[in-house]
Design a protein around this motif. Structure first.
Motif, PDB file in Angstrom:
ATOM      1  N   ASP A   1       0.832  -1.206   0.000  1.00 37.10           N
ATOM      2  CA  ASP A   1       0.000   0.000   0.000  1.00 37.10           C
ATOM      3  C   ASP A   1       0.868   1.258   0.000  1.00 37.10           C
ATOM      4  O   ASP A   1       2.035   1.205   0.393  1.00 37.10           O
ATOM      5  CB  ASP A   1      -0.871  -0.023   1.268  1.00 37.10           C
ATOM      6  CG  ASP A   1      -2.104   0.858   1.173  1.00 37.10           C
ATOM      7  OD1 ASP A   1      -2.292   1.519   0.144  1.00 37.10           O
ATOM      8  OD2 ASP A   1      -2.879   0.870   2.144  1.00 37.10           O
ATOM      9  N   ASP A   2       0.279   2.377  -0.419  1.00 40.33           N
ATOM     10  CA  ASP A   2       0.940   3.682  -0.350  1.00 40.33           C
ATOM     11  C   ASP A   2       2.291   3.679  -1.041  1.00 40.33           C
ATOM     12  O   ASP A   2       3.223   4.382  -0.616  1.00 40.33           O
ATOM     13  CB  ASP A   2       1.131   4.126   1.108  1.00 40.33           C
ATOM     14  CG  ASP A   2      -0.195   4.274   1.833  1.00 40.33           C
ATOM     15  OD1 ASP A   2      -1.228   4.372   1.149  1.00 40.33           O
ATOM     16  OD2 ASP A   2      -0.205   4.288   3.068  1.00 40.33           O
ATOM     17  N   PHE A   3       2.417   2.902  -2.108  1.00 46.57           N
ATOM     18  CA  PHE A   3       3.714   2.793  -2.756  1.00 46.57           C
ATOM     19  C   PHE A   3       4.172   4.148  -3.302  1.00 46.57           C
ATOM     20  O   PHE A   3       3.415   4.850  -3.960  1.00 46.57           O
ATOM     21  CB  PHE A   3       3.692   1.768  -3.899  1.00 46.57           C
ATOM     22  CG  PHE A   3       5.031   1.636  -4.555  1.00 46.57           C
ATOM     23  CD1 PHE A   3       6.070   0.999  -3.898  1.00 46.57           C
ATOM     24  CD2 PHE A   3       5.269   2.193  -5.805  1.00 46.57           C
ATOM     25  CE1 PHE A   3       7.322   0.899  -4.477  1.00 46.57           C
ATOM     26  CE2 PHE A   3       6.520   2.085  -6.389  1.00 46.57           C
ATOM     27  CZ  PHE A   3       7.546   1.446  -5.724  1.00 46.57           C
TER      28      PHE A   3
ATOM     29  N   ILE B   1      -0.463   2.267  -5.882  1.00 45.60           N
ATOM     30  CA  ILE B   1       0.231   3.541  -6.045  1.00 45.60           C
ATOM     31  C   ILE B   1      -0.462   4.617  -5.225  1.00 45.60           C
ATOM     32  O   ILE B   1      -1.672   4.809  -5.326  1.00 45.60           O
ATOM     33  CB  ILE B   1       0.262   3.962  -7.522  1.00 45.60           C
ATOM     34  CG1 ILE B   1       0.899   2.860  -8.361  1.00 45.60           C
ATOM     35  CG2 ILE B   1       1.009   5.270  -7.692  1.00 45.60           C
ATOM     36  CD1 ILE B   1       0.876   3.161  -9.845  1.00 45.60           C
ATOM     37  N   ASP B   2       0.301   5.308  -4.433  1.00 45.39           N
ATOM     38  CA  ASP B   2      -0.246   6.320  -3.532  1.00 45.39           C
ATOM     39  C   ASP B   2      -0.915   7.463  -4.305  1.00 45.39           C
ATOM     40  O   ASP B   2      -0.492   7.827  -5.405  1.00 45.39           O
ATOM     41  CB  ASP B   2       0.877   6.881  -2.655  1.00 45.39           C
ATOM     42  CG  ASP B   2       0.324   7.610  -1.451  1.00 45.39           C
ATOM     43  OD1 ASP B   2      -0.266   6.952  -0.597  1.00 45.39           O
ATOM     44  OD2 ASP B   2       0.473   8.845  -1.393  1.00 45.39           O
ATOM     45  N   LYS B   3      -1.943   8.012  -3.669  1.00 46.35           N
ATOM     46  CA  LYS B   3      -2.673   9.167  -4.209  1.00 46.35           C
ATOM     47  C   LYS B   3      -1.748  10.280  -4.695  1.00 46.35           C
ATOM     48  O   LYS B   3      -2.035  10.963  -5.657  1.00 46.35           O
ATOM     49  CB  LYS B   3      -3.538   9.796  -3.111  1.00 46.35           C
ATOM     50  CG  LYS B   3      -4.735   9.030  -2.706  1.00 46.35           C
ATOM     51  CD  LYS B   3      -5.680   9.922  -1.901  1.00 46.35           C
ATOM     52  CE  LYS B   3      -5.449   9.873  -0.410  1.00 46.35           C
ATOM     53  NZ  LYS B   3      -5.790   8.607   0.221  1.00 46.35           N
TER      54      LYS B   3
ATOM     55  N   ALA C   1      -4.141   1.968  -8.833  1.00 49.95           N
ATOM     56  CA  ALA C   1      -3.968   3.386  -8.498  1.00 49.95           C
ATOM     57  C   ALA C   1      -5.106   3.828  -7.590  1.00 49.95           C
ATOM     58  O   ALA C   1      -6.272   3.573  -7.884  1.00 49.95           O
ATOM     59  CB  ALA C   1      -3.944   4.232  -9.759  1.00 49.95           C
ATOM     60  N   GLU C   2      -4.775   4.472  -6.468  1.00 50.43           N
ATOM     61  CA  GLU C   2      -5.821   4.941  -5.561  1.00 50.43           C
ATOM     62  C   GLU C   2      -5.959   6.457  -5.639  1.00 50.43           C
ATOM     63  O   GLU C   2      -5.106   7.147  -6.185  1.00 50.43           O
ATOM     64  CB  GLU C   2      -5.551   4.484  -4.131  1.00 50.43           C
ATOM     65  CG  GLU C   2      -4.306   5.091  -3.509  1.00 50.43           C
ATOM     66  CD  GLU C   2      -4.076   4.598  -2.076  1.00 50.43           C
ATOM     67  OE1 GLU C   2      -4.778   3.680  -1.620  1.00 50.43           O
ATOM     68  OE2 GLU C   2      -3.192   5.147  -1.424  1.00 50.43           O
ATOM     69  N   GLY C   3      -7.076   6.960  -5.137  1.00 52.15           N
ATOM     70  CA  GLY C   3      -7.300   8.399  -5.142  1.00 52.15           C
ATOM     71  C   GLY C   3      -7.645   8.956  -6.511  1.00 52.15           C
ATOM     72  O   GLY C   3      -7.367  10.122  -6.803  1.00 52.15           O
TER      73      GLY C   3
HETATM   74 CA    CA Z   1      -2.694   6.091   2.605  1.00 45.80          CA
END
Ligand code: CA
Ligand code: C2E
Ligand code: CA
Ligand code: CA
Length: 274
Positions: free
Chosen positions: A174-176, A196-198, A230-232
């Motif tokens: 997470d939060d890469f 992949i982090d926001k 991909a997040e965010g």
């Molecule tokens: Ca986070």
């Protein structure tokens, strides 16, 4: 100058005291919340790279305090970690998420693990027990870890992750990109997926070269045989650019916000998020 200096120190002491009291308050209230079963778990849809089909969901813990209202997990998870409550909180989320996921066949369920949980010798047995009790196919379960698992004893963490994978679950980093030596971690950790982090997603479409690093990260993940999420993702433009970059999965407010289990069940029945 002396007066100003003392004032600052007093103000500092005051702030620190407030902070300590606040942490104590949250800690006490969290103990009650855990005992009384008032915490809940929300679910945020995760969609395939085309942005049209839902493939899974991330479990996110929620706490609605009777007086304070919603307390964000960024606050109380940290308190749980410091107060020795994280193992209990983590097992609560794990069991609740697996139980809820029984109602939505075929979708995967992603569950966050604190580094404290990964450090716990009992983790593999806890996860095995929760899987067994829920009857969920282990291949539907993704456990999200962060680089933080490597801080104390990287060899032990690696071993624990291997044992978890031995149960048939998948591991996501997470939060890469948000930490420090992410690239060396990639080689060292037994993982299946990169989140992949926001931070790398939000500049997409805003600045001309905002996508360069992101494209490189996606390519790197894929070259290592990892699935890339991909997040965010908040805008249509970001969705398009991520799709072009070859991202496997996406998550973000563009598709849906985290929601209670009942609302999520409705979404699974309708099938399509957007
Ligand atoms: Ca986070
Ligand atoms: P995370 O694991 O990186 O989770 C993603 C966070 O981004 C969630 O915040 C989610 O609501 C938010 N988010 C999702 N889509 C978007 C978007 O499009 N834009 C923006 N700006 N944000 C988006 P949330 O639920 O407040 O959780 C914050 C953090 O708290 C999580 O970050 C995770 O580190 C921790 N957390 C939450 N639930 C748990 C849990 O059950 N266990 C553990 N250990 N940590 C948890
Ligand atoms: Ca996560
Ligand atoms: Ca994340």
């Amino acid at each position: 100058a002396k007066k100003a200096g003392r004032g600052r120190i007093l103000a500092f002491h005051h702030g620190l005291e407030d902070e300590i009291n606040e942490r104590r308050f949250i800690e006490q209230e969290l103990r009650h919340a855990l005992a009384d079963g008032v915490l809940s778990v929300f679910y945020q849809p995760i969609v395939a790279g085309d942005g049209l089909r839902m493939v899974g969901a991330e479990a996110l813990v929620r706490w609605k305090h009777p007086v304070r209202g919603n307390i964000p997990p960024s606050v109380f998870v940290a308190v749980a970690e410091q107060a020795g409550l994280m193992i209990e909180l983590g097992e609560f989320v794990l069991r609740r998420a697996l139980a809820d996921a029984r109602d939505w066949p075929e979708l995967f369920i992603a569950i966050n693990l604190s580094p404290i949980q990964v450090r716990d010798r009992g983790l593999v047995r806890t996860v095995a027990g929760a899987l067994g009790d829920s009857g969920i196919e282990p291949s539907r379960v993704v456990l999200e870890i962060t680089e933080g698992v490597l801080i104390d004893n990287p060899e032990e963490a690696k071993q624990r992750l291997k044992e978890l994978r031995g149960l048939g679950v998948k591991i996501a980093l997470d939060d890469f990109g948000s930490g420090y030596s992410s690239l060396s971690y990639l080689r060292r950790l037994p993982i299946d997926k990169l989140k992949i982090d926001k931070e790398f997603v939000s500049p997409l479409g805003r600045s001309a070269n905002g996508g360069v690093i992101l494209q490189a990260i996606v390519a790197l993940g894929r070259a290592l045989g990892l699935s890339v999420l991909a997040e965010g993702v908040e805008t249509e433009e970001q969705r398009l650019l991520l799709r072009l970059a070859g991202c496997d999965e996406m998550q973000g407010y563009l598709f849906a916000r985290p929601m209670p289990a009942s609302a999520f069940l409705d979404v699974t029945r309708r099938g399509i998020v957007l």
